[in-house]
Every structure is written in structure tokens, then in C-alpha cells.
Design a protein around this motif. Sequence first.
Motif: not given
Length: 144
Positions: A66-93
Motif C-alpha cells: 500500500a502507499a499513500r500521499v498527503r496531497g498533491s503538487g507539481a509533478g507528484m500527482e497521485p495515480p489515477p486509481d488513488a482514493r482520498l480517505r481521511h486526507g490521504w490519497y491511498e493506492y496500491t503501488p
Amino acid sequence: MSLGLAGVCLALVTAAGATSGSVVFVPVLSFTLAWTHSIEKVRWEEDYVVRPGKTPGAAPVLEAVAARVRGSGAGMEPPPDARLRHGWYEYTPTLRHPAELRLTRSGFTADYDWCTGGRCRSMAGLLPSNGGVTVLTACRSAPP
């Protein structure tokens, strides 16, 4: 014959790509690597497990679960399958079974956090950085 404990090995790499110094064995079957992006100041976390090799006696393997990112920014967008949960974009690498992780540890940014059992600490507590690359692999300890 004892095969030793499964876990991860950490090794510093020289500029020429060779392992320098000793290898540190960490007896762990699951862990999280976390860091803060140096420009965007956004936290990233990746969860890994150490699994047995596919055949008896085979070396253990890393699995990214599993992986998660707390937000997004220039050149570091979450992957298309990421889901926003509790302030984190969660996804499977997408790379599920990396042979190794090459972690750049600059003296100009905060070190990686090593998290196990719900607690995080600087990776420097396991292996001090030389300002270069640390290679992380699934491995076994040397038999006693």
C-alpha cells in the motif's frame, strides 16, 4: 540447516555503485518507509512486507502492499486509481515486488522515517547516511 531470520538488509552505496562498509540486517516482516517531499513538503508513505521466496530455500522477497500521499503538487500527482480517505490519497503501488529499493539520502533534506509497530524514527537510527544512496533488500540474517 538454519536459514536465518527473514528481514531487510540496508547497505550504503558508493558513487561508483559498489556497496561500502557493512550491511545492517533488520529483523522485520512489515514496515513503512515515509518521507516528506523536499519541495512540496508533502508526506509520502509506502507499506512493505517481507515474504518467503517462492520455493523452499529461496531468498525472501519484498512486496509493496500500500502507499499513500498527503496531497498533491507539481509533478507528484497521485495515480489515477488513488482514493482520498481521511486526507490521504491511498493506492496500491504498480511495482509490487521490487528487487531492491534505492533510497537517496541527501544531507540537504530530512531523512526517511522507518516505521514499525506504529512508531516511526529516522532511518539514521538504523544506518547513518553518507549523503548518497542506501540500498534496501529483503534478506536473511546469517545463521547463528
